[in-house]
Design a protein around this motif. Structure first.
Motif, PDB file in Angstrom:
ATOM      1  N   UNK A 164      19.476 -21.564 -74.465  1.00 37.87           N
ATOM      2  CA  UNK A 164      19.894 -21.980 -75.802  1.00 37.87           C
ATOM      3  C   UNK A 164      21.321 -22.479 -75.887  1.00 37.87           C
ATOM      4  N   UNK A 165      22.081 -22.344 -74.805  1.00 40.80           N
ATOM      5  CA  UNK A 165      23.451 -22.857 -74.804  1.00 40.80           C
ATOM      6  C   UNK A 165      23.459 -24.333 -74.423  1.00 40.80           C
ATOM      7  N   UNK A 166      24.604 -24.978 -74.647  1.00 40.07           N
ATOM      8  CA  UNK A 166      24.850 -26.330 -74.150  1.00 40.07           C
ATOM      9  C   UNK A 166      25.993 -26.233 -73.152  1.00 40.07           C
ATOM     10  N   UNK A 167      25.785 -26.829 -71.983  1.00 40.70           N
ATOM     11  CA  UNK A 167      26.846 -26.907 -70.978  1.00 40.70           C
ATOM     12  C   UNK A 167      27.484 -28.280 -71.081  1.00 40.70           C
ATOM     13  N   UNK A 168      28.813 -28.301 -71.119  1.00 39.80           N
ATOM     14  CA  UNK A 168      29.570 -29.545 -71.169  1.00 39.80           C
ATOM     15  C   UNK A 168      30.472 -29.591 -69.944  1.00 39.80           C
ATOM     16  N   UNK A 169      30.344 -30.647 -69.159  1.00 34.60           N
ATOM     17  CA  UNK A 169      31.243 -30.877 -68.034  1.00 34.60           C
ATOM     18  C   UNK A 169      32.004 -32.154 -68.340  1.00 34.60           C
ATOM     19  N   UNK A 170      33.334 -32.058 -68.316  1.00 35.15           N
ATOM     20  CA  UNK A 170      34.174 -33.210 -68.630  1.00 35.15           C
ATOM     21  C   UNK A 170      35.287 -33.312 -67.601  1.00 35.15           C
ATOM     22  N   UNK A 171      35.505 -34.523 -67.120  1.00 36.20           N
ATOM     23  CA  UNK A 171      36.597 -34.781 -66.196  1.00 36.20           C
ATOM     24  C   UNK A 171      37.472 -35.884 -66.766  1.00 36.20           C
ATOM     25  N   UNK A 172      38.771 -35.717 -66.604  1.00 45.75           N
ATOM     26  CA  UNK A 172      39.738 -36.685 -67.083  1.00 45.75           C
ATOM     27  C   UNK A 172      41.098 -36.024 -67.173  1.00 45.75           C
ATOM     28  N   UNK A 173      42.016 -36.668 -67.870  1.00 44.10           N
ATOM     29  CA  UNK A 173      43.347 -36.092 -68.027  1.00 44.10           C
ATOM     30  C   UNK A 173      43.258 -34.792 -68.812  1.00 44.10           C
ATOM     31  N   UNK A 174      44.089 -33.828 -68.421  1.00 41.77           N
ATOM     32  CA  UNK A 174      44.057 -32.495 -69.038  1.00 41.77           C
ATOM     33  C   UNK A 174      44.141 -32.575 -70.563  1.00 41.77           C
ATOM     34  N   UNK A 175      45.026 -33.421 -71.091  1.00 38.45           N
ATOM     35  CA  UNK A 175      45.191 -33.539 -72.546  1.00 38.45           C
ATOM     36  C   UNK A 175      43.887 -33.976 -73.215  1.00 38.45           C
ATOM     37  N   UNK A 176      43.192 -34.930 -72.605  1.00 39.34           N
ATOM     38  CA  UNK A 176      41.937 -35.427 -73.184  1.00 39.34           C
ATOM     39  C   UNK A 176      40.846 -34.369 -73.118  1.00 39.34           C
ATOM     40  N   UNK A 177      40.780 -33.625 -72.014  1.00 41.70           N
ATOM     41  CA  UNK A 177      39.782 -32.567 -71.902  1.00 41.70           C
ATOM     42  C   UNK A 177      40.069 -31.446 -72.899  1.00 41.70           C
ATOM     43  N   UNK A 178      41.366 -31.149 -73.126  1.00 45.29           N
ATOM     44  CA  UNK A 178      41.721 -30.150 -74.138  1.00 45.29           C
ATOM     45  C   UNK A 178      41.318 -30.623 -75.534  1.00 45.29           C
ATOM     46  N   UNK A 179      41.445 -31.916 -75.800  1.00 48.00           N
ATOM     47  CA  UNK A 179      41.025 -32.459 -77.101  1.00 48.00           C
ATOM     48  C   UNK A 179      39.523 -32.264 -77.302  1.00 48.00           C
ATOM     49  N   UNK A 180      38.742 -32.506 -76.246  1.00 48.02           N
ATOM     50  CA  UNK A 180      37.292 -32.308 -76.345  1.00 48.02           C
ATOM     51  C   UNK A 180      36.978 -30.827 -76.550  1.00 48.02           C
ATOM     52  N   UNK A 181      37.659 -29.943 -75.829  1.00 45.22           N
ATOM     53  CA  UNK A 181      37.447 -28.503 -75.981  1.00 45.22           C
ATOM     54  C   UNK A 181      37.798 -28.050 -77.396  1.00 45.22           C
ATOM     55  N   UNK A 182      38.908 -28.561 -77.931  1.00 48.84           N
ATOM     56  CA  UNK A 182      39.287 -28.222 -79.307  1.00 48.84           C
ATOM     57  C   UNK A 182      38.196 -28.632 -80.285  1.00 48.84           C
ATOM     58  N   UNK A 183      37.597 -29.815 -80.057  1.00 47.49           N
ATOM     59  CA  UNK A 183      36.512 -30.262 -80.932  1.00 47.49           C
ATOM     60  C   UNK A 183      35.306 -29.338 -80.801  1.00 47.49           C
ATOM     61  N   UNK A 184      34.964 -28.938 -79.567  1.00 49.10           N
ATOM     62  CA  UNK A 184      33.823 -28.043 -79.363  1.00 49.10           C
ATOM     63  C   UNK A 184      33.999 -26.743 -80.145  1.00 49.10           C
ATOM     64  N   UNK A 185      35.234 -26.302 -80.303  1.00 45.97           N
ATOM     65  CA  UNK A 185      35.534 -25.041 -81.001  1.00 45.97           C
ATOM     66  C   UNK A 185      35.780 -25.230 -82.497  1.00 45.97           C
ATOM     67  N   UNK A 186      35.752 -26.477 -82.967  1.00 49.04           N
ATOM     68  CA  UNK A 186      36.088 -26.755 -84.361  1.00 49.04           C
ATOM     69  C   UNK A 186      34.884 -26.580 -85.277  1.00 49.04           C
ATOM     70  N   UNK A 187      35.127 -26.703 -86.570  1.00 57.31           N
ATOM     71  CA  UNK A 187      34.056 -26.636 -87.566  1.00 57.31           C
ATOM     72  C   UNK A 187      33.370 -27.991 -87.735  1.00 57.31           C
ATOM     73  N   UNK A 188      33.787 -29.002 -86.979  1.00 56.12           N
ATOM     74  CA  UNK A 188      33.245 -30.356 -87.119  1.00 56.12           C
ATOM     75  C   UNK A 188      31.999 -30.600 -86.281  1.00 56.12           C
ATOM     76  N   UNK A 189      31.574 -29.615 -85.494  1.00 58.06           N
ATOM     77  CA  UNK A 189      30.407 -29.814 -84.646  1.00 58.06           C
ATOM     78  C   UNK A 189      29.123 -29.649 -85.460  1.00 58.06           C
ATOM     79  N   UNK A 190      28.042 -30.297 -85.021  1.00 54.94           N
ATOM     80  CA  UNK A 190      26.754 -30.046 -85.684  1.00 54.94           C
ATOM     81  C   UNK A 190      26.248 -28.660 -85.302  1.00 54.94           C
ATOM     82  N   UNK A 191      25.374 -28.121 -86.117  1.00 55.83           N
ATOM     83  CA  UNK A 191      24.842 -26.792 -85.832  1.00 55.83           C
ATOM     84  C   UNK A 191      25.868 -25.712 -86.134  1.00 55.83           C
ATOM     85  N   UNK A 192      25.873 -24.685 -85.299  1.00 58.24           N
ATOM     86  CA  UNK A 192      26.814 -23.577 -85.492  1.00 58.24           C
ATOM     87  C   UNK A 192      27.268 -23.091 -84.121  1.00 58.24           C
TER      88      UNK A 192
END
Length: 93
Positions: free
Chosen positions: A44-72
């Motif tokens: 039931x989990x989603x695995x996300x693998x992202x490669x790139x500059x640390x700042x960009x990967x942190x931005x994606x991680x911040x979004x994953x933890x935000x209230x802006x994602x679909x679902x819960x």
């Protein structure tokens, strides 16, 4: 220093069947310079693998933890490592 990194994140909650992988890909593309994939896991989990500059990967991680994602999102566990390469873009698996 903004070196290239590999982020592997496991997202728990109601994250399957709600467009979570599609929106994760859209956000990775919007951030830019991030390659990898989002994958539904059998538990039931989603695995996300992202490669790139640390700042960009942190931005994606911040979004994953935000209230802006679909679902819960109930929680995100992540590990950081060295990029392995081999990704053309950001895929939904």
């Amino acid at each position: 220093m903004n070196e290239d990194v590999r982020l592997t994140a496991w997202v728990r909650g109601r994250v399957q069947g709600v467009g979570f992988r599609w929106f994760t890909r859209a956000n990775a593309l919007e951030i830019g310079g991030v390659v990898g994939f989002a994958l539904n896991l059998d538990d039931g989990r989603v695995q996300v693998v992202a490669e790139g500059q640390r700042e960009n990967c942190h931005r994606l991680l911040d979004w994953l933890r935000s209230a802006d994602t679909p679902g819960r999102v109930d929680g995100v566990t992540e590990i950081w490592g060295t990029p392995r390469g081999g990704y053309e873009g950001f895929a939904i698996r």
